[in-house]
Design a protein around this motif. Sequence first.
Motif, PDB file in Angstrom:
ATOM      1  N   GLU A  89       1.080  -1.189   0.043  1.00 46.66           N
ATOM      2  CA  GLU A  89       0.152  -0.364  -0.030  1.00 46.66           C
ATOM      3  C   GLU A  89       1.352   1.687  -0.228  1.00 46.66           C
ATOM      4  OE1 GLU A  89      -1.340   1.380   3.141  1.00 46.66           O
ATOM      5  OE2 GLU A  89       1.200   1.887   3.678  1.00 46.66           O
ATOM      6  N   GLY A  90       0.266   1.739  -0.368  1.00 45.85           N
ATOM      7  CA  GLY A  90       1.316   3.349  -0.404  1.00 45.85           C
ATOM      8  C   GLY A  90       1.415   4.749   0.970  1.00 45.85           C
ATOM      9  N   THR A  91       1.113   4.535   1.859  1.00 49.69           N
ATOM     10  CA  THR A  91       0.917   5.400   2.749  1.00 49.69           C
ATOM     11  C   THR A  91       2.213   4.915   4.024  1.00 49.69           C
ATOM     12  OG1 THR A  91      -1.500   5.159   3.187  1.00 49.69           O
ATOM     13  CG2 THR A  91      -0.392   5.902   4.840  1.00 49.69           C
ATOM     14  N   VAL A 127      -4.186   5.306  -6.839  1.00 49.94           N
ATOM     15  CA  VAL A 127      -3.885   6.773  -6.871  1.00 49.94           C
ATOM     16  C   VAL A 127      -4.340   7.032  -5.210  1.00 49.94           C
ATOM     17  CG1 VAL A 127      -4.185   7.018  -9.362  1.00 49.94           C
ATOM     18  CG2 VAL A 127      -6.025   7.731  -7.976  1.00 49.94           C
ATOM     19  N   GLY A 128      -3.702   8.072  -5.121  1.00 45.98           N
ATOM     20  CA  GLY A 128      -3.880   8.565  -3.506  1.00 45.98           C
ATOM     21  C   GLY A 128      -2.798   9.428  -3.431  1.00 45.98           C
ATOM     22  N   VAL A 129      -3.717  10.058  -2.170  1.00 46.49           N
ATOM     23  CA  VAL A 129      -2.882  11.604  -1.120  1.00 46.49           C
ATOM     24  C   VAL A 129      -2.867  11.165   0.038  1.00 46.49           C
ATOM     25  CG1 VAL A 129      -4.296  13.059  -2.989  1.00 46.49           C
ATOM     26  CG2 VAL A 129      -5.047  12.670  -0.506  1.00 46.49           C
ATOM     27  N   GLY A 172      -6.251   6.399  -0.598  1.00 48.42           N
ATOM     28  CA  GLY A 172      -6.059   5.674  -1.910  1.00 48.42           C
ATOM     29  C   GLY A 172      -7.077   4.871  -2.406  1.00 48.42           C
ATOM     30  N   SER A 173      -7.161   5.127  -3.686  1.00 45.14           N
ATOM     31  CA  SER A 173      -8.056   4.244  -4.539  1.00 45.14           C
ATOM     32  C   SER A 173      -7.893   3.406  -5.891  1.00 45.14           C
ATOM     33  CB  SER A 173      -9.430   5.563  -5.305  1.00 45.14           C
ATOM     34  OG  SER A 173     -10.290   5.627  -5.408  1.00 45.14           O
ATOM     35  N   GLY A 174      -7.549   2.066  -5.941  1.00 46.03           N
ATOM     36  CA  GLY A 174      -7.858   1.303  -6.779  1.00 46.03           C
ATOM     37  C   GLY A 174      -8.193   1.757  -8.202  1.00 46.03           C
ATOM     38  N   ILE A 175      -7.413   1.765  -8.786  1.00 47.96           N
ATOM     39  CA  ILE A 175      -6.939   1.957 -10.712  1.00 47.96           C
ATOM     40  C   ILE A 175      -8.554   1.085 -11.474  1.00 47.96           C
ATOM     41  CG2 ILE A 175      -6.251   2.448 -13.025  1.00 47.96           C
ATOM     42  CD1 ILE A 175      -3.871   3.690 -11.507  1.00 47.96           C
TER      43      ILE A 175
END
Length: 427
Positions: free
Chosen positions: A85-87, A128-130, A306-309
Motif C-alpha cells: 500500500e502507499g501510505t 492513486v492517492g494523497v 487511496g483508490s484502486g484504478i
Amino acid sequence: MSDQSIFQSPVGTHDVLGEQSALWEGLIATFAHLAYVYGFTMVHTPMFEDIGVFHRGIGEQSDVATKEMYVFEDKGGRTYALRPEGTASIVRAFVQHQPTTPWRAWYMTPAFRYERPQAGRYRQHHQVGVEVLGTDDPAVDVEVISLAWRFYQALGLTNIRLLINSMGHDECRGRFSAALKELLESRVADLCDEHQKTYLKNPLRVLDCKKDACIAVTTEGPQLPDYLCEACAEHFAHVRAGLDAIGITSEVTPRLVRGFDYYTRTTFEFVADALGTAQNAIGGGGRYDKLAEQLGGKPTSGIGFGSGIERLLLARAAQGNESPLINRIPDVFVVDTTDADVATGIVDQFRTSGIATLRAYDGRSMKSQMKLADKSGARLALLVGPQELTANEITIRDLRRSDDGVAQQRVSRDVVLDVVRNMLGND
Ligand code: HAM
C-alpha cells in the motif's frame, strides 16, 4: 515447458494495453489535475522498503502483513517487502526528509498483495492517492474526502456511497478494544474458525471480518462512536458537518475500522453499489495521527486515501460507462508514396506544433498506407506522391467526410500546417 512456449503475466496480475490503457491514462491525468488543483505535489518512493516500515506502519498482525506481503531477502541479507500500500512509504519519506508542513503529497503506485485472485482483487493492483501530514484540523479531513468524491464525479461514477467512522485516539480505541474483547471472549464459540484462534491478538480485526458468524456477534456488541472522548467526538462532528456543508452525504458506519493498524480518528471508505460486495470498495482512507512517531519521527498528524484504478474502471464499466477519459486519436496521418521520405520532415514539423501525427513505414503501397490511415481514426490524411513532390504541394484528405465524395484539397507545402490547424480548430 518447451523453450518456445509463451509466457503469461503472473497469476493475479494484468497487462494494460489498447482501450484499457487509454482509460488508465485518462484516469491518471484526471487525478493528477485534481491533485494539482487541491495543492498536492507528486511524490515517488521506492517500490520496496525495509520490512520494518510495513510491520510498524500497517501493523505486524494485520492480514496484509501476516498473509499477503511479498517479502524477500536481497543479496546483502536485508529483508525487504514489496509495497502492499502507499501510505507507510510516504510517511517514511516524510520522517526521513522532514519537509515543511502541512505536506501534501499525491502518488500513483502499484501495490502488491498475495491475495486469492478474483474479479477486482489482484496480486498487483494500482492506486492513486494523497496524504497530508502536519495537521489534525478536521477541515483537512473534509478536503481529502472531497478530493476523492470530486474525482469519482469527474470519472462519471454514480451511485457511490461514502461510509465514515471515527476510531478515536489511543485511549478511546483502547477502551473500545477492551469492551470488544470482553464480548468476543464470552462468544468465542460463535466466531468464524479463523477469529476463534486470532481474536485475542487484535480484536478490531474481527470487525473487519466478512463472515456472517463474526458479523452476527459484533453487531450486538459495543459501537465505536459510543467510546469517543469529547475531543474525538467533536472532531468527528466537525468532519461530518464540513462534508454536509459542501453537499457530500456520509453514512456513519460504526464497524468501519479498516484493515491497517495505523488508523486513528476519521476512517472512511467509498463503495460502488454496481460492484459485488467482496470488491465494492473503490477507495478508502483515514487519519493516522501516530504513524510518523511509529516510524521514528516527531509526533505528526496525517490523513489520506487511496483508490484502486482497476476497481474504479470496473465500477465505471459496471454502470455501462466505457466513454474515453482522454482523446488518444491522432489528428493527422501522413501517406508518403515518394522515394524521398518527405514524411519524416512533415511529421517532425507537425509534432513540434503539438499536432498528433502518425505515418507508415517500410515503403508500403498507397492503398496499404490509406488502410492504415483509416484504421488509425485520424481526422486528416496528408498525401504526398511524386506529383505533389514536384509541385512542392500536399494533398489534404478529410477522412471523416465521405458523404459527398472524397473531400480533399491540394495546398502548398509552405502553408499546409496553417491550413491543417484551421481545419482541426474548426472541428
Ligand atoms: P486499502 O483500502 O487497502 O487502503 O486500499 C485502497 C484501495 O485500493 C481499495 O479501496 C481498493 O479500491 C484498492 N485495492 C486494495 N486491494 C486491492 C486488490 N487486491 N486488488 C485491487 N484493488 C485493490 C490503503 O491501501 C491505504 N493506504 C489507504 C490510505 C491512504 N489510508 C490513508 N491514506
